[in-house]
Design a protein around this motif. Structure first.
Motif, short mmCIF file in Angstrom:
data_model
loop_
_atom_site.label_atom_id
_atom_site.label_comp_id
_atom_site.label_asym_id
_atom_site.label_seq_id
_atom_site.Cartn_x
_atom_site.Cartn_y
_atom_site.Cartn_z
N THR A 163 105.46 51.63 22.47
CA THR A 163 106.42 50.80 21.75
C THR A 163 105.66 49.81 20.89
O THR A 163 104.43 49.70 20.98
N SER A 164 106.36 49.08 20.06
CA SER A 164 105.76 47.98 19.29
C SER A 164 106.82 46.92 19.09
O SER A 164 108.00 47.23 18.87
N TYR A 165 106.40 45.66 19.18
CA TYR A 165 107.33 44.53 19.16
C TYR A 165 106.94 43.53 18.09
O TYR A 165 105.76 43.33 17.80
N GLY A 166 107.95 42.88 17.53
CA GLY A 166 107.71 41.81 16.57
C GLY A 166 108.95 40.99 16.35
O GLY A 166 110.08 41.43 16.63
N PRO A 167 108.81 39.78 15.81
CA PRO A 167 109.96 38.93 15.49
C PRO A 167 110.70 39.47 14.27
O PRO A 167 110.07 39.90 13.29
N GLU A 236 111.99 45.58 19.60
CA GLU A 236 111.18 46.79 19.49
C GLU A 236 111.45 47.41 18.13
O GLU A 236 112.58 47.41 17.64
N ARG A 237 110.41 47.93 17.51
CA ARG A 237 110.50 48.39 16.12
C ARG A 237 111.56 49.47 15.92
O ARG A 237 112.32 49.44 14.94
N ARG A 238 111.66 50.42 16.83
CA ARG A 238 112.62 51.51 16.66
C ARG A 238 114.06 51.01 16.55
O ARG A 238 114.88 51.59 15.86
#
Length: 292
Positions: A163-167, A236-238
């Motif tokens: 996964t990848s996370y960001g504001p 999460e980016r998705r």
């Protein structure tokens, strides 16, 4: 020779005990209020004493009723687990998938037509996860993406993708950096993932401060609040890919990879089934397809 109570009355008693209301029990079981009341009265008479007493507008178990509730609940739970297992043996292609409403609506459901084209034999039943733990006998496979919430892998959980996370926030939201510190008036948090911002900041190597933190009962509500300009959410980016593509949301700091963040738990009763293994393989391929 066994001297059993009226067995047909036990589901009515258990439902009324669990819900605290004959009306609610009747609604759950698809019976009339009168029918449930008569069954409970018949059961009480057979066992020689009252099982409920009035408590305001609802019902409260008597000590005798509580003893019976403990026994009946255990028996019904066991029967439920056995019957689900037997049904699974008869039709192993039915899979009950436990996941959050956010993941179901924003990622899985739009992909289900592709699953059914690839595996027409599989039939999915979606079960929404909530604050309370769902017993293993109620589902076959649990799917989760929120490794920021619990960075350590849980027993019995298998990573199936990254996964990848960001504001994320609306494009004109005042989310910026000053003296090396990223700040926002409001951070939007999923109430079951209170430590996610801190874990993200640690992985991203940044310092983040918000003037106020607002909790939401579902992650998708925090995302929608961010799109409405009410704050900055961690996603999460998705889950926000379409919003980013249309400009509804912006991701000022991009996304930080979380290896193995997408994970699954297979219950013991489901593990041997070919359909479950096929679904897991398809899910892994879909995750790779998103961000190869």
């Amino acid at each position: 020779m066994r001297r059993l109570p009226p067995l047909t009355a036990l589901p009515a008693f258990e439902a009324a005990a669990r819900l605290g209301s004959v009306t609610a029990a009747a609604g759950e079981l698809g019976r009339t209020h009168s029918a449930i009341s008569k069954q409970i009265a018949h059961l009480s008479e057979d066992l020689g004493g009252s099982l409920f007493e009035k408590a305001g507008t609802g019902l409260k178990l008597t000590p005798r009723g509580e003893r019976l509730r403990v026994a009946v609940t255990a028996v019904l739970d066991q029967l439920d687990g056995v019957s689900r297992g037997l049904r699974g043996e008869v039709d192993g292609n039915h899979i009950t998938l436990l996941l959050s409403a956010t993941l179901a609506t924003r990622w899985l459901t739009p992909r289900l037509p592709r699953l059914y084209r690839t595996h027409p034999e599989i039939e999915i039943r979606l079960l929404m996860a909530g604050p309370s733990r769902v017993p293993d006998h109620e589902f076959d496979l649990m799917l989760s993406y929120d490794r920021l919430r619990s960075p350590a892998a849980e027993p019995g959980v298998t990573p199936i993708g990254d996964t990848s996370y960001g504001p994320v926030c609306s494009p004109d939201y005042p989310f910026g950096v000053q003296d090396g510190i990223w700040t926002a008036p409001v951070s939007l948090t999923h109430m079951e993932a209170a430590g996610s911002w801190q874990e993200w900041a640690r992985r991203a190597g940044v310092t983040f401060q918000a003037g106020q933190d607002l909790e939401h009962p579902h992650h998708m509500l925090a995302i929608e609040a961010a799109a409405a300009g009410l704050g900055v959410a961690l996603s999460e980016r998705r889950l926000v890919e379409r919003d980013l593509a249309t400009g509804r949301l912006a991701a000022p700091l991009g996304f930080v990879p979380v290896p193995g963040g997408f994970h699954a738990k297979i219950t013991a009763k489901a593990a041997p089934r070919k359909a479950v293994r096929n679904l897991l393989g398809w899910l892994s391929a879909e995750l790779e397809r998103d961000f190869p």
